[in-house]
Design an enzyme around this catalytic site. Structure first.
Site, short mmCIF file in Angstrom:
data_model
loop_
_atom_site.label_atom_id
_atom_site.label_comp_id
_atom_site.label_asym_id
_atom_site.label_seq_id
_atom_site.Cartn_x
_atom_site.Cartn_y
_atom_site.Cartn_z
N TYR A 4 15.71 31.06 5.52
CA TYR A 4 14.57 31.76 6.11
C TYR A 4 14.66 31.80 7.63
O TYR A 4 15.04 30.81 8.26
CB TYR A 4 13.26 31.05 5.72
N LYS A 39 0.84 -1.20 0.00
CA LYS A 39 0.00 0.00 0.00
C LYS A 39 0.87 1.25 0.00
O LYS A 39 2.06 1.20 0.33
CB LYS A 39 -0.93 0.01 1.22
#
Length: 383
Positions: free
Chosen positions: A273, A38
């Protein structure tokens, strides 16, 4: 997406899956393996992993959704596929058209699916999901609330072929007394349901209960199938969690990026940043071409996480950006544009594990692997 060993990429050693499957088999003996693929095989390539598992004799696969099942079918995988989650009614037709097995997540859901199958004069293959303590999906069968009649009803539905029964462990990764008691009780409840079905003359079909930690900590259970996911990929959810066994797994995934720029900065200059890293001395900074949009967790920012450049450990500095991040390469000679940075894997005599990323980001390997972006190619490991 360009299939290129450049910018940012993973390398997958699909051949190592055979070794890891053999390690699982040493634990579970005669119990067969349902390969859980999955979420694109936890981000490592569902079709490629499924085909590698087929070569190891794995003949059953578990997915989360109908589109994941169809992806395997479209790739030519004709073995049994079990959808572990929910399939909406508009997609019920794929179940019988593509010979896909559906888990019955509730009695109401089973009734809806049976009504569809009856109306269309088809039979749909199913597994009965029993909720022994996960409280997620399945018919509740717990100490204080046992809905055995609903389970009987599912097996008697005229247009459903209930070929198996399963449940799921929430704390098989934990070995303290409370968790072991809870898991042992789940096993008892699951066996009780199976025995009750047999007492009614009902064949429960194939039984499967062990997830990856169920295999590692309760290998003695002798059901028809077990459900490894991360294990055949050579990792667990967290390598610091103690386990009862000692398998010799080989991690199949490594991750790399290129250096795109090297420059010197000086005391007082900041990186990225927020200006959370300010140089206190002359510092050689390399920008590498990977960021949080590629799946590298932003939570790694300013936490001392290290990658490998020329086989040497280098700290990530400043905030991770969407597509780039910076590392301190002051102590590494001759770093230049195009050099390969190892983010997960071996380089020289050093190694960085996916566990180190997960632990620094305060998560588990399941999330780290499945978060690798689709723009990062999954490439075969280079020999």
């Amino acid at each position: 997406m360009l299939e290129s060993y450049s910018r940012a990429w993973t390398e997958i050693d699909y051949d190592a899956i055979a070794h890891n499957v053999e390690e699982v088999r040493k634990l579970v003996k005669k119990t067969k393996i349902m390969g859980i693929v999955k979420a694109n095989a936890y981000g490592l390539g569902d079709v490629a992993c499924a085909k590698a598992l087929q070569k190891c004799g794995v003949d059953y696969f578990g997915v989360s959704s109908v589109d994941e099942a169809l992806n395997l079918r479209n790739a030519g995988i004709q073995d049994n596929i079990l959808i572990l989650g929910y399939t909406p009614s508009m997609h019920f037709h794929y179940l019988h058209e593509q010979n896909i097995v559906q888990s019955l997540i509730s009695i109401e859901y089973a009734r809806e699916l049976n009504a569809y199958a009856k109306e269309n004069n088809v039979k749909i293959r199913c597994h009965c999901k029993v909720d022994t303590g996960m409280c997620r999906t399945g018919i509740v069968y717990q100490e204080q609330d046992k809905h055995i009649e609903d389970i009987y009803e599912e097996y008697h539905m005229e247009n459903l072929c209930v070929e198996g029964i399963f449940s799921h462990f929430p704390v098989s990764d934990c070995l303290d007394e409370n968790c072991r008691s809870f898991t042992t009780k789940q096993i008892q409840l699951f066996d009780e349901v199976v025995d009750l079905l047999k007492s009614q003359g009902i064949d429960p079909g194939i039984r499967h209960l062990q997830n990856s930690y169920g295999i590692l900590n309760y290998p003695e259970l002798e059901y028809e199938y077990c459900r490894p996911g991360l294990l055949y990929m050579g990792v667990t959810s967290d390598d610091q969690i103690p386990i009862q066994t000692n398998p010799d797994f080989i991690p199949i995934m490594s991750m790399y990026a290129n250096v795109s720029l090297v420059k010197w900065i000086y005391p007082g200059q900041s990186v990225s940043y927020g200006r959370h890293f300010v140089a206190e001395k002359p510092t050689k900074v390399a920008t590498m071409s990977i960021g949080y949009a590629d799946g590298l967790p932003r939570l790694l920012s300013n936490q001392g996480f290290e990658v490998l450049v020329h086989g040497q450990r280098c700290k990530l500095i400043g905030n991770l950006c969407m597509d780039q991040c910076m590392i301190d390469v002051t102590d590494v000679d001759d770093v230049k544009e195009g050099d390969v940075v190892c983010i997960v894997g071996h380089q020289g005599n050093e190694v960085v594990t996916v566990d180190q990323i997960s632990r620094t980001a305060k998560t588990i390997n399941n999330e780290t692997l499945t978060s690798i972006s689709s723009r990062v190619p999954r490439l075969k490991v280079r020999s």
